[in-house]
Motif scaffolding. Structure first.
Motif, PDB file in Angstrom:
ATOM      1  N   UNK A  42       0.955  -1.249  -0.141  1.00  0.00           N
ATOM      2  CA  UNK A  42      -0.130  -0.090  -0.079  1.00  0.00           C
ATOM      3  C   UNK A  42       0.978   1.179   0.171  1.00  0.00           C
ATOM      4  N   UNK A  43       1.977   1.144   0.864  1.00  0.00           N
ATOM      5  CA  UNK A  43       2.723   2.298   0.921  1.00  0.00           C
ATOM      6  C   UNK A  43       3.551   2.583  -0.569  1.00  0.00           C
ATOM      7  N   UNK A  44       4.023   1.792  -1.230  1.00  0.00           N
ATOM      8  CA  UNK A  44       4.369   1.745  -2.706  1.00  0.00           C
ATOM      9  C   UNK A  44       3.474   2.339  -3.474  1.00  0.00           C
ATOM     10  N   UNK A  45       2.189   1.840  -3.507  1.00  0.00           N
ATOM     11  CA  UNK A  45       1.157   2.322  -4.575  1.00  0.00           C
ATOM     12  C   UNK A  45       0.806   3.925  -4.113  1.00  0.00           C
ATOM     13  N   UNK A  46       0.780   4.058  -2.735  1.00  0.00           N
ATOM     14  CA  UNK A  46       0.399   5.457  -2.346  1.00  0.00           C
ATOM     15  C   UNK A  46       1.232   6.590  -2.710  1.00  0.00           C
ATOM     16  N   UNK A  47       2.880   6.092  -2.779  1.00  0.00           N
ATOM     17  CA  UNK A  47       3.909   7.064  -3.074  1.00  0.00           C
ATOM     18  C   UNK A  47       3.712   7.235  -4.739  1.00  0.00           C
ATOM     19  N   UNK A  48       3.360   6.351  -5.317  1.00  0.00           N
ATOM     20  CA  UNK A  48       3.338   6.263  -6.840  1.00  0.00           C
ATOM     21  C   UNK A  48       2.169   7.202  -7.203  1.00  0.00           C
ATOM     22  N   UNK A  49       0.881   6.780  -6.399  1.00  0.00           N
ATOM     23  CA  UNK A  49      -0.237   7.629  -6.699  1.00  0.00           C
ATOM     24  C   UNK A  49      -0.192   9.194  -6.508  1.00  0.00           C
ATOM     25  N   UNK A  50       0.486   9.357  -5.255  1.00  0.00           N
ATOM     26  CA  UNK A  50       0.831  10.925  -4.870  1.00  0.00           C
ATOM     27  C   UNK A  50       1.634  11.594  -6.016  1.00  0.00           C
ATOM     28  N   UNK A  51       2.541  10.817  -6.328  1.00  0.00           N
ATOM     29  CA  UNK A  51       3.721  11.224  -7.370  1.00  0.00           C
ATOM     30  C   UNK A  51       3.187  11.759  -8.505  1.00  0.00           C
ATOM     31  N   UNK A  52       2.270  10.872  -8.844  1.00  0.00           N
ATOM     32  CA  UNK A  52       1.814  10.841 -10.385  1.00  0.00           C
ATOM     33  C   UNK A  52       0.130  11.375 -10.698  1.00  0.00           C
ATOM     34  N   UNK A  53      -0.624  11.334  -9.366  1.00  0.00           N
ATOM     35  CA  UNK A  53      -1.916  12.034  -9.775  1.00  0.00           C
ATOM     36  C   UNK A  53      -2.243  13.132  -8.732  1.00  0.00           C
ATOM     37  N   UNK A  54      -1.704  12.969  -7.377  1.00  0.00           N
ATOM     38  CA  UNK A  54      -2.324  13.976  -6.461  1.00  0.00           C
ATOM     39  C   UNK A  54      -1.408  15.153  -6.943  1.00  0.00           C
ATOM     40  N   UNK A  55      -0.200  15.182  -7.253  1.00  0.00           N
ATOM     41  CA  UNK A  55       0.794  16.343  -7.407  1.00  0.00           C
ATOM     42  C   UNK A  55       1.041  16.656  -8.801  1.00  0.00           C
ATOM     43  N   UNK A  56       0.074  15.966  -9.837  1.00  0.00           N
ATOM     44  CA  UNK A  56       0.112  16.335 -11.185  1.00  0.00           C
ATOM     45  C   UNK A  56      -1.122  17.075 -11.645  1.00  0.00           C
ATOM     46  N   UNK A  57      -1.225  18.219 -12.295  1.00  0.00           N
ATOM     47  CA  UNK A  57      -2.504  18.859 -12.661  1.00  0.00           C
ATOM     48  C   UNK A  57      -2.831  18.082 -14.051  1.00  0.00           C
ATOM     49  N   UNK A  58      -1.870  17.694 -14.775  1.00  0.00           N
ATOM     50  CA  UNK A  58      -2.423  16.961 -16.064  1.00  0.00           C
ATOM     51  C   UNK A  58      -2.473  15.428 -16.059  1.00  0.00           C
ATOM     52  N   UNK A  59      -2.318  14.790 -14.870  1.00  0.00           N
ATOM     53  CA  UNK A  59      -2.761  13.432 -14.905  1.00  0.00           C
ATOM     54  C   UNK A  59      -3.759  13.065 -14.015  1.00  0.00           C
ATOM     55  N   UNK A  60      -4.615  12.152 -14.267  1.00  0.00           N
ATOM     56  CA  UNK A  60      -6.020  12.166 -13.687  1.00  0.00           C
ATOM     57  C   UNK A  60      -6.108  10.574 -13.390  1.00  0.00           C
ATOM     58  N   UNK A  61      -6.552  10.302 -12.291  1.00  0.00           N
ATOM     59  CA  UNK A  61      -6.475   8.871 -11.727  1.00  0.00           C
ATOM     60  C   UNK A  61      -7.888   8.031 -12.244  1.00  0.00           C
ATOM     61  N   UNK A  62      -7.722   6.958 -12.523  1.00  0.00           N
ATOM     62  CA  UNK A  62      -8.900   6.090 -13.191  1.00  0.00           C
ATOM     63  C   UNK A  62      -9.010   4.858 -12.315  1.00  0.00           C
ATOM     64  N   UNK A  63     -10.172   4.264 -12.571  1.00  0.00           N
ATOM     65  CA  UNK A  63     -10.244   2.695 -12.063  1.00  0.00           C
ATOM     66  C   UNK A  63     -11.169   1.905 -12.759  1.00  0.00           C
ATOM     67  N   UNK A  64     -10.557   1.063 -13.700  1.00  0.00           N
ATOM     68  CA  UNK A  64     -11.465   0.385 -15.021  1.00  0.00           C
ATOM     69  C   UNK A  64     -12.042  -0.825 -14.218  1.00  0.00           C
ATOM     70  N   UNK A  65     -13.081  -1.835 -14.758  1.00  0.00           N
ATOM     71  CA  UNK A  65     -13.375  -2.814 -14.319  1.00  0.00           C
ATOM     72  C   UNK A  65     -12.234  -3.812 -14.786  1.00  0.00           C
ATOM     73  N   UNK A  66     -12.232  -5.086 -14.146  1.00  0.00           N
ATOM     74  CA  UNK A  66     -11.389  -6.039 -14.508  1.00  0.00           C
ATOM     75  C   UNK A  66     -11.891  -6.828 -15.811  1.00  0.00           C
ATOM     76  N   UNK A  67     -13.212  -7.181 -15.659  1.00  0.00           N
ATOM     77  CA  UNK A  67     -13.911  -7.887 -16.953  1.00  0.00           C
ATOM     78  C   UNK A  67     -14.460  -6.691 -17.869  1.00  0.00           C
TER      79      UNK A  67
END
Ligand code: GAP
Length: 429
Positions: A42-67
């Motif tokens: 979880x900590x690795x994922x959070x660092x990645x998410x903070x760096x690439x989504x929380x702190x970037x204005x031109x990158x947005x987060x997404x969560x698509x279905x597996x199927x």
């Protein structure tokens, strides 16, 4: 560096990782994360998410279905082309990836040379949806999170009022029916990917590709604090490039079993969007006041969380003294970040420990540990990577001070309780 058996035994013993369904004998290529492992993941994922989504204005987060609908995998080329070459030993029935053994040699398991022909094996796992077995529809479990981004990209961009260049980031499970899962978490059948698809004008793609390569390398060296001497780039040669990729560069890590891919960064051109346009008949173009209408090119960063976690553990596990194993992990990644150890049970010590714990900044994960001798408690914390121990002793009530012990050096300092937050800020900066 520890060898792989030392890493596996450490992870199992200390509640990081164990085989899935272990009490029934385990399920090959699938693993469960225990309390220390789940937190590290979880900590690795959070660092990645903070760096690439929380702190970037031109990158947005997404969560698509597996199927997803089968058309997605037909358009992407996975139904027809996501194969590994497979051979079986006819004598002992062992199964191998043909590109990982030499079939001019004898079988490594039984020593005979009795191979089947090479067959292509599709790596996608499937299941059925629908209540009635006879009318149920076979669908695939996604082998990458990327396609969930591609099929939504233009809609998401329009709804979020984004224009190129912009990125979409996603963390999620992927599934591959690997012929030979191996090397612990390195090649498994169920794993988590952290993927960014960065959409830009085709003219800008080569520059963004270079920019993403250096951003991604610094994720491992700076953000996760891994040893830069063990991390390398490797460019794919022309013959190795995936059919859609204009260029591809792997970040490789020097694992105990060799230099292996941690992440792939690719300039995928407009292949994916063109394919989905063709198959869905939807318009997946962007328009720009200066550049007009265009199908964006995509720079992809595709990293595996499980592989990263394995690399982080290999990188930081110090087994040089088998009686005192230390996980010298980046303090930000540790499960418990501060352990407070009251030395004596009498004289209101546990109460003082609680008071100190409550005065430390809420962003640190803390615990009070009272059982065992102080030496044993230090070693236990070292082993799971707790960077800071704070010892509360008989003098604490008189001098308002505690002993701070640092995991990696064993060094101890006497510190005023009032200064603890300032010290922790430096350790966790
Ligand atoms: N969307 C592109 C893609 O999925 P990939 O090179 O097949 O590219 C990207 O996978 C990353 O996913 C790999 O670098 C690795 O970190 C992780 N990965 C892929 N297959 C894996 C497996 N069987 N077990 C663990 N991680 C895997």
């Amino acid at each position: 560096m520890p060898n792989l058996s030392e890493v596996i035994s450490f992870c199992t013993r200390k509640g990081f990782i164990n085989q899935s369904s272990e009490i029934y004998g385990g399920l090959s290529g699938c693993y469960d994360y225990g309390p220390n492992g789940a937190q590290l993941k979880r900590r690795i994922e959070n660092i990645w998410w903070n760096e690439n989504v929380e702190n970037q204005e031109n990158i947005i987060g997404f969560d698509s279905s597996i199927l997803m609908r089968n058309e997605v995998w037909q358009a992407s080329g996975h139904v027809s082309g996501f194969h590994d070459p497979m051979v079986d030993c006819k004598s002992c029935k062992s199964r191998y990836r043909e590109d990982q053994i030499d079939i001019n040699q004898n079988c490594p398991d039984c020593g005979e040379k009795n191979w089947t022909d090479i067959r292509q094996f599709n790596l996608m796992l499937s299941t059925k949806i629908g209540a009635m077995e006879d009318s149920a529809k076979q669908v695939y479990l996604r082998p990458e999170t990327a396609q969930g981004i591609f099929v939504n990209a233009i809609n998401v961009a329009r709804n979020s009022r984004m224009n190129a260049p912009f990125g979409i980031a996603q963390i999620g499970k992927s599934f591959r029916n690997e012929i030979t899962p191996r090397n612990f978490l390195f090649r498994v059948r169920e794993f988590t990917q952290m993927e960014i698809e960065f959409f830009c004008h085709p003219d800008d793609a080569p520059d963004f590709f270079e920019e993403w390569c250096s951003r991604r390398m610094s994720f491992y060296t700076e953000s996760l604090g891994m040893d830069s001497a063990k991390l390398h780039f490797r460019d794919h040669g022309k013959e190795e490039l995936a059919h859609y990729a204009a260029s591809c560069r792997d970040v490789e890590y020097d694992f105990p079993f060799g230099l292996k891919e941690l992440e792939g960064i690719a300039n995928r051109g407009s292949f994916d969007l063109e394919q989905h346009m063709k198959h869905s008949k939807k318009n997946l173009t962007l328009s720009d006041p200066q550049k007009g209408k265009f199908v964006p090119s995509v720079i992809e960063s595709s990293a595996g969380v499980d592989r990263t976690l394995l690399a982080v553990i290999c990188d930081s596990l110090d087994v040089s003294d088998p009686n005192h194993i230390i996980l010298k992990i980046n303090p930000k990644l540790a499960n418990i970040q501060v352990a407070i150890l009251p030395l004596v049970k009498k004289d209101g010590m546990p109460e003082k420990a609680i008071e100190i714990k409550d005065r430390l900044h809420s962003s640190y994960r803390k615990k009070i540990e009272i059982s065992g001798s102080i030496g044993k408690r230090y070693y236990r914390e070292d082993e799971i990577g707790t960077p800071i121990c704070i010892t509360v002793d008989g003098d604490t009530n008189n001098d308002d001070s505690v002993t701070v012990r640092y995991r990696d050096t064993g060094k101890q300092d006497r510190i005023k309780i009032d200064s603890l937050n300032e010290l922790l800020e430096k350790v966790f900066k």
